[in-house]
Design an enzyme around this catalytic site. Structure first.
Site, PDB file in Angstrom:
ATOM      1  N   LYS A 104      -7.682 -16.012   7.684  1.00  0.00           N
ATOM      2  CA  LYS A 104      -7.438 -16.893   6.538  1.00  0.00           C
ATOM      3  C   LYS A 104      -8.768 -17.465   6.119  1.00  0.00           C
ATOM      4  O   LYS A 104      -9.698 -17.562   6.928  1.00  0.00           O
ATOM      5  CB  LYS A 104      -6.495 -18.038   6.928  1.00  0.00           C
ATOM      6  CG  LYS A 104      -5.770 -18.644   5.761  1.00  0.00           C
ATOM      7  CD  LYS A 104      -4.610 -17.758   5.324  1.00  0.00           C
ATOM      8  CE  LYS A 104      -3.843 -18.324   4.171  1.00  0.00           C
ATOM      9  NZ  LYS A 104      -2.616 -17.555   3.935  1.00  0.00           N
ATOM     10  N   ASP A 144      -4.057 -16.723  -2.154  1.00  0.00           N
ATOM     11  CA  ASP A 144      -3.218 -17.764  -1.541  1.00  0.00           C
ATOM     12  C   ASP A 144      -3.194 -18.927  -2.534  1.00  0.00           C
ATOM     13  O   ASP A 144      -3.531 -18.742  -3.715  1.00  0.00           O
ATOM     14  CB  ASP A 144      -3.771 -18.166  -0.166  1.00  0.00           C
ATOM     15  CG  ASP A 144      -2.788 -19.013   0.632  1.00  0.00           C
ATOM     16  OD1 ASP A 144      -1.764 -18.474   1.075  1.00  0.00           O
ATOM     17  OD2 ASP A 144      -3.023 -20.230   0.790  1.00  0.00           O
TER      18      ASP A 144
HETATM   19  P1  NAD Z   1       0.416 -21.596  -5.803  1.00  0.00           P
HETATM   20  O1  NAD Z   1      -0.850 -22.320  -5.905  1.00  0.00           O
HETATM   21  O2  NAD Z   1       0.676 -20.410  -6.660  1.00  0.00           O
HETATM   22  O3  NAD Z   1       1.656 -22.605  -6.043  1.00  0.00           O
HETATM   23  C1  NAD Z   1       1.842 -23.780  -5.311  1.00  0.00           C
HETATM   24  C2  NAD Z   1       2.947 -24.586  -5.997  1.00  0.00           C
HETATM   25  O4  NAD Z   1       3.287 -25.701  -5.190  1.00  0.00           O
HETATM   26  C3  NAD Z   1       2.533 -25.163  -7.349  1.00  0.00           C
HETATM   27  O5  NAD Z   1       3.671 -25.138  -8.220  1.00  0.00           O
HETATM   28  C4  NAD Z   1       2.169 -26.607  -7.029  1.00  0.00           C
HETATM   29  O6  NAD Z   1       2.304 -27.483  -8.137  1.00  0.00           O
HETATM   30  C5  NAD Z   1       3.184 -26.901  -5.957  1.00  0.00           C
HETATM   31  N1  NAD Z   1       2.825 -27.988  -5.056  1.00  0.00           N
HETATM   32  C6  NAD Z   1       1.679 -28.163  -4.376  1.00  0.00           C
HETATM   33  N2  NAD Z   1       1.743 -29.268  -3.627  1.00  0.00           N
HETATM   34  C7  NAD Z   1       2.961 -29.799  -3.837  1.00  0.00           C
HETATM   35  C8  NAD Z   1       3.646 -30.933  -3.349  1.00  0.00           C
HETATM   36  N3  NAD Z   1       3.065 -31.759  -2.493  1.00  0.00           N
HETATM   37  N4  NAD Z   1       4.913 -31.164  -3.777  1.00  0.00           N
HETATM   38  C9  NAD Z   1       5.528 -30.329  -4.643  1.00  0.00           C
HETATM   39  N5  NAD Z   1       4.938 -29.222  -5.121  1.00  0.00           N
HETATM   40  C10 NAD Z   1       3.675 -28.963  -4.734  1.00  0.00           C
HETATM   41  O7  NAD Z   1       0.559 -21.214  -4.245  1.00  0.00           O
HETATM   42  P2  NAD Z   1       1.459 -20.077  -3.597  1.00  0.00           P
HETATM   43  O8  NAD Z   1       0.668 -18.836  -3.510  1.00  0.00           O
HETATM   44  O9  NAD Z   1       2.798 -20.073  -4.251  1.00  0.00           O
HETATM   45  O10 NAD Z   1       1.591 -20.625  -2.091  1.00  0.00           O
HETATM   46  C11 NAD Z   1       2.549 -21.598  -1.732  1.00  0.00           C
HETATM   47  C12 NAD Z   1       2.739 -21.545  -0.208  1.00  0.00           C
HETATM   48  O11 NAD Z   1       3.156 -20.237   0.182  1.00  0.00           O
HETATM   49  C13 NAD Z   1       1.477 -21.843   0.610  1.00  0.00           C
HETATM   50  O12 NAD Z   1       1.892 -22.454   1.822  1.00  0.00           O
HETATM   51  C14 NAD Z   1       0.947 -20.435   0.916  1.00  0.00           C
HETATM   52  O13 NAD Z   1       0.129 -20.401   2.064  1.00  0.00           O
HETATM   53  C15 NAD Z   1       2.251 -19.700   1.142  1.00  0.00           C
HETATM   54  N6  NAD Z   1       2.192 -18.249   0.997  1.00  0.00           N
HETATM   55  C16 NAD Z   1       1.731 -17.654  -0.146  1.00  0.00           C
HETATM   56  C17 NAD Z   1       1.759 -16.264  -0.256  1.00  0.00           C
HETATM   57  C18 NAD Z   1       1.348 -15.554  -1.509  1.00  0.00           C
HETATM   58  O14 NAD Z   1       1.481 -14.331  -1.573  1.00  0.00           O
HETATM   59  N7  NAD Z   1       0.891 -16.253  -2.545  1.00  0.00           N
HETATM   60  C19 NAD Z   1       2.219 -15.490   0.810  1.00  0.00           C
HETATM   61  C20 NAD Z   1       2.686 -16.120   1.957  1.00  0.00           C
HETATM   62  C21 NAD Z   1       2.682 -17.506   2.034  1.00  0.00           C
END
Ligand code: NAD
Length: 419
Positions: A104, A144
């Protein structure tokens, strides 16, 4: 104060290690990090000044293959957080059986506060710092929180130009025109849908189920849209700025299209959704069938776990549940589908992208989705048969951790130690 995500990840590991009677030497090895690379680097800003940023890249364990994991741009990135997420990647790849180790990375930055040019400068300089430790056979970054396909394209270009030729396999999650995979953008959300369908197959499926989704980005936004399209009713939805509730169901497809085009969820709701605005905390305790935390870590804690009303939680985010909350959910009979299974669709299609790149092939979206479904369903069945839902004395998280640790241990044992 809730446990940090690293404390949670280690507590989960040790709980599984106890149940597997792991030796101290194996515990020490599996809780160590192969590489922790911390860099401070300057970036030229639009006004001609420069600012210094901090970045980190961690490799946890590479016994099963090259290190693989996303890069996060977020003001709250810490080395401990990145270590925890790297460890989760090791287990996640093992759970779905893709041949990667765990990595990561992150930069302490609010990407929304930078112009596009500054974001590109930052990405290219950070990539230059990473050149010695990343590569298609070594460590393959992906998007991410706060990063996206455009940023992956800049990483690919910077890495390639430092070698003098094009090396698309150094990152996944690239734009399709640069060797990205069909279906990669939606893969994590789609994987969530497939796991839910598998889990609910014997109980009538997804149609009509009410869902609360925290986070409306790549994971939460896509998942909410796909669950809406599959016949579930998304009644609660929230992002960093607004949370909304409509008992008749929110049109998550329309909201997602709007936000992907650059609008905000708040503006969409004002213009089209007209859902009631609620407190952010109420999304997590909503009276729904399924809760999908898909924003960030450690949001389900001992402070709110007793108030959660959903009977099924599927972890879209990494590490959204603290160990204390997990124990409460277990006592209350709430099923938690753990992150290392639930959100593994992203790394699975990243693997497909990496394979297509190495073979100079381009699969259709139907093929990608069919292979993804096969892998997610198989992983779900392996885990649930190890710990039948409703069975005494185990949870899906424990079963997923057992399977992951056993697979990594097997690889370590077969390889032996050199020299
Ligand atoms: P992103 O940046 O695309 O979206 C994050 C979303 O969460 C946004 O809508 C943001 O406004 C919201 N957010 C952030 N903090 C918040 C809070 N405190 N309360 C409410 N909403 C909040 O990110 P993502 O890629 O969707 O990742 C989200 C999670 O999923 C992370 O934990 C990431 O590690 C995990 N993840 C992502 C992927 C991927 O393929 N993108 C894969 C596995 C896991």
């Amino acid at each position: 104060m809730p446990a940090s995500i690293l404390e949670s990840a280690l507590a989960q590991f040790h709980a599984a290690a106890d149940q597997l009677s792991l030796s101290q030497q194996h515990r020490d090895y599996l809780t160590s990090f192969k590489t922790t690379y911390h860099t401070e680097f300057p970036v030229e800003m639009d006004d001609g000044t420069f600012r210094t940023f901090q970045g980190v890249r961690v490799h946890h364990n590479i016994a099963r293959g090259p290190a693989k994991g996303g890069i996060r741009y977020d003001p709250n990135v810490t080395i401990d957080e990145v270590k925890a997420l790297a460890m989760l990647m090791t287990w996640k790849s093992a759970v779905v059986g893709v041949p990667f180790g765990g990595a990561k990375g992150g930069v302490v930055v609010d990407p929304r506060a930078l112009s596009e040019g500054e974001l590109q400068n930052l990405t290219r300089r950070f990539t230059s710092e990473l050149v010695p430790i990343i590569g298609p056979d070594k460590d393959i970054p992906a998007p991410d929180m706060g990063t996206n396909p455009k940023i992956m394209a800049w990483i690919m270009d910077t890495y390639s130009m430092s070698h003098g030729y094009t090396i698309p396999g150094v990152v996944t999650g690239k734009p399709i025109a640069l060797g990205g995979s069909e279906g990669r953008f939606e893969a994590t959300g789609r994987g969530i849908q497939y796991v839910l369908e598998e889990h609910l197959a014997a109980e009538g499926g997804l149609v009509g189920r009410t869902v609360a989704v925290q986070g409306f980005g790549n994971v939460g936004g896509v998942a909410a849209k796909l669950l809406h399209q599959a016949g579930a009713k998304v009644t609660h939805l929230g992002d960093r700025f607004i949370s909304i509730h409509n008992p008749a169901g929110i049109d998550a497809t329309s909201a997602f299209i709007y936000t992907q085009a650059g609008g905000s969820l708040a503006d969409w709701n004002r213009e089209f959704g007209h859902a009631e605005e609620i407190a952010a905390a109420d999304v997590l305790t909503a009276d729904v069938d399924i809760l999908l935390p898909a924003a960030t870590e450690s949001v389900l804690t001992e402070e709110n776990a007793e108030d959660v009303r959903a009977r099924l939680i599927i972890e879209g985010a990494n590490g959204p549940t603290t160990p204390e909350a997990d124990a409460i959910f277990m006592r209350r009979g709430i099923t938690v589908i753990p992150d290392i299974l639930a959100n593994a669709g992203g790394v699975t299609v990243s693997y497909f992208e990496w394979v297509q790149g190495r073979q100079f092939l381009h699969w259709s979206e139907d093929e990608v989705n069919a292979q993804l479904r096969k892998i997610m369903a198989k992983a779900y069945r392996e885990i649930s048969s190890r710990c039948p839902v409703g069975g005494e004395g185990c949870t899906l998280r424990q079963a997923a951790n057992w399977i992951a640790i056993e697979r990594v241990l097997e690889a370590i044992t077969l390889r032996g130690f050199f020299p």
